[in-house]
Design a protein around this motif. Structure first.
Motif, PDB file in Angstrom:
ATOM      1  N   ARG A   8       0.821  -1.213   0.000  1.00 61.86           N
ATOM      2  CA  ARG A   8       0.000   0.000   0.000  1.00 61.86           C
ATOM      3  C   ARG A   8       0.859   1.269   0.000  1.00 61.86           C
ATOM      4  O   ARG A   8       0.542   2.245  -0.659  1.00 61.86           O
ATOM      5  CB  ARG A   8      -0.930  -0.017   1.236  1.00 61.86           C
ATOM      6  N   ARG A  11       4.623   3.540  -3.027  1.00 61.23           N
ATOM      7  CA  ARG A  11       4.067   4.354  -4.099  1.00 61.23           C
ATOM      8  C   ARG A  11       5.221   4.909  -4.938  1.00 61.23           C
ATOM      9  O   ARG A  11       6.385   4.624  -4.680  1.00 61.23           O
ATOM     10  CB  ARG A  11       3.227   5.515  -3.519  1.00 61.23           C
ATOM     11  N   ILE A 158      -2.929   6.745  -1.318  1.00 64.19           N
ATOM     12  CA  ILE A 158      -3.953   6.335  -2.274  1.00 64.19           C
ATOM     13  C   ILE A 158      -5.292   6.950  -1.870  1.00 64.19           C
ATOM     14  O   ILE A 158      -5.609   7.018  -0.680  1.00 64.19           O
ATOM     15  CB  ILE A 158      -4.052   4.792  -2.286  1.00 64.19           C
ATOM     16  N   ASP A 160      -9.630   6.912  -3.245  1.00 67.24           N
ATOM     17  CA  ASP A 160     -10.556   6.197  -4.140  1.00 67.24           C
ATOM     18  C   ASP A 160     -10.892   7.061  -5.346  1.00 67.24           C
ATOM     19  O   ASP A 160     -11.122   8.274  -5.202  1.00 67.24           O
ATOM     20  CB  ASP A 160     -11.876   5.900  -3.417  1.00 67.24           C
ATOM     21  N   VAL A 161     -10.933   6.441  -6.513  1.00 68.25           N
ATOM     22  CA  VAL A 161     -11.457   7.131  -7.696  1.00 68.25           C
ATOM     23  C   VAL A 161     -12.973   7.206  -7.543  1.00 68.25           C
ATOM     24  O   VAL A 161     -13.618   6.185  -7.315  1.00 68.25           O
ATOM     25  CB  VAL A 161     -11.075   6.366  -8.986  1.00 68.25           C
ATOM     26  N   ILE A 167      -8.338  10.158 -12.919  1.00 69.07           N
ATOM     27  CA  ILE A 167      -7.307   9.245 -12.402  1.00 69.07           C
ATOM     28  C   ILE A 167      -5.955   9.930 -12.228  1.00 69.07           C
ATOM     29  O   ILE A 167      -4.974   9.291 -11.867  1.00 69.07           O
ATOM     30  CB  ILE A 167      -7.157   7.996 -13.310  1.00 69.07           C
ATOM     31  N   TYR A 169      -2.936  11.786 -10.692  1.00 69.14           N
ATOM     32  CA  TYR A 169      -2.397  12.069  -9.358  1.00 69.14           C
ATOM     33  C   TYR A 169      -2.244  13.579  -9.221  1.00 69.14           C
ATOM     34  O   TYR A 169      -2.153  14.306 -10.208  1.00 69.14           O
ATOM     35  CB  TYR A 169      -1.057  11.351  -9.137  1.00 69.14           C
ATOM     36  N   VAL A 179      -2.765   9.672  -4.968  1.00 67.19           N
ATOM     37  CA  VAL A 179      -2.877   8.817  -6.162  1.00 67.19           C
ATOM     38  C   VAL A 179      -4.248   8.151  -6.180  1.00 67.19           C
ATOM     39  O   VAL A 179      -4.505   7.226  -5.406  1.00 67.19           O
ATOM     40  CB  VAL A 179      -1.764   7.735  -6.162  1.00 67.19           C
ATOM     41  N   LYS A 181      -6.931   5.590  -7.041  1.00 68.02           N
ATOM     42  CA  LYS A 181      -6.998   4.218  -7.561  1.00 68.02           C
ATOM     43  C   LYS A 181      -8.457   3.823  -7.678  1.00 68.02           C
ATOM     44  O   LYS A 181      -9.265   4.114  -6.783  1.00 68.02           O
ATOM     45  CB  LYS A 181      -6.302   3.235  -6.600  1.00 68.02           C
ATOM     46  N   ARG A 182      -8.801   3.134  -8.758  1.00 61.72           N
ATOM     47  CA  ARG A 182     -10.167   2.632  -8.913  1.00 61.72           C
ATOM     48  C   ARG A 182     -10.475   1.676  -7.759  1.00 61.72           C
ATOM     49  O   ARG A 182      -9.582   0.945  -7.313  1.00 61.72           O
ATOM     50  CB  ARG A 182     -10.323   1.913 -10.250  1.00 61.72           C
ATOM     51  N   THR A 183     -11.701   1.667  -7.283  1.00 62.10           N
ATOM     52  CA  THR A 183     -12.053   0.841  -6.120  1.00 62.10           C
ATOM     53  C   THR A 183     -12.132  -0.632  -6.537  1.00 62.10           C
ATOM     54  O   THR A 183     -12.267  -0.956  -7.731  1.00 62.10           O
ATOM     55  CB  THR A 183     -13.419   1.259  -5.535  1.00 62.10           C
TER      56      THR A 183
END
Ligand SMILES: Cc1cc2nc3c(=O)[nH]c(=O)nc-3n(C[C@H](O)[C@H](O)[C@H](O)COP(=O)(O)O)c2cc1C
Length: 191
Positions: A8, A11, A158, A160-161, A167, A169, A179, A181-183
């Motif tokens: 996680r 990055r 990170i 959530d998108v 998307i 950053y 950043v 990130k799609r869930t």
């Protein structure tokens, strides 16, 4: 660090302290590359280590950072540059098609580095002609990517998108990276 925490928090980092990375850590990063899986175990990848300021500056000049941000925000400043680059070389005489091998090796290297608090940025946007010349690559050798390493001087987290189109950053008020990130719900489907 526990594995999921390592994943996680590993990055992309783009600003670094000007502190050398110990040779023992560099050795472990390279060993992590050696441990990676390889299609048909052909092992077409080799690595070039650049870890002196004079030479990291030469490599740095041929790299582009944080394409989503204006250069004054995304490009590391003179006193924020990486202290180590590792170039990933494809030996096309062994296997010309080794993108997956490279991805696995890069993943191992960046994780092994982060396990020691060393952050990284994978650099695809670089001048491959100039760097190939600098590295003295042969006709059968192709530069895949360079990876920049250093002790980060910022954080990255990170988020959530929420809007699928958003998307990119960005930097928060403290110049730390966020950043999107799609869930899991957006990217996973059970059959
Ligand atoms: C194949 C690849 C090439 C990349 N090239 C660049 C690059 O040229 N410059 C840069 O600043 N970041 C580069 N990145 C970093 C991505 O921008 C970054 O992985 C993405 O924004 C997600 O951030 P994260 O790594 O923290 O999850 C690259 C990443 C990958 C996987």
């Amino acid at each position: 660090m526990e594995l999921m925490d390592l994943l996680r928090t590993r990055r992309t980092y783009r600003r670094f302290e000007q502190r050398e990375i110990d040779r023992s850590v560099i050795d472990e990063i390279l060993l992590a590359a050696r441990y990676a899986s390889s299609a048909a175990n052909r092992q077409p990848l080799s690595y070039i280590v650049i870890n002196t300021r004079e030479k990291t500056d030469l490599v740095f000049e041929q790299t582009r950072w944080a394409g989503y941000l204006p250069p004054e925000q995304g490009q590391p400043r003179e006193n924020e540059r990486p202290t180590l680059f590792i170039a990933v070389i494809q030996n096309t005489d062994i296997n010309p098609d080794c993108d997956t091998d490279a991805g696995l090796a890069i993943s191992n290297m960046t994780l092994a580095a982060w396990n020691h608090g060393v952050g990284s940025c994978i650099i695809g946007a670089c001048n491959r002609d100039k760097l190939s010349e600098l590295f003295g690559l042969t006709e059968t050798q192709k530069l895949h990517t360079v990876i920049a390493f250093g002790y980060p001087s910022h954080t990255s987290r990170i988020a959530d998108v929420t809007d699928p189109a958003e998307i990119k950053y960005y930097l928060d008020d403290a110049r730390n990276y966020v950043v999107p990130k799609r869930t899991i719900n957006d990217i996973v489907r059970y059959l």
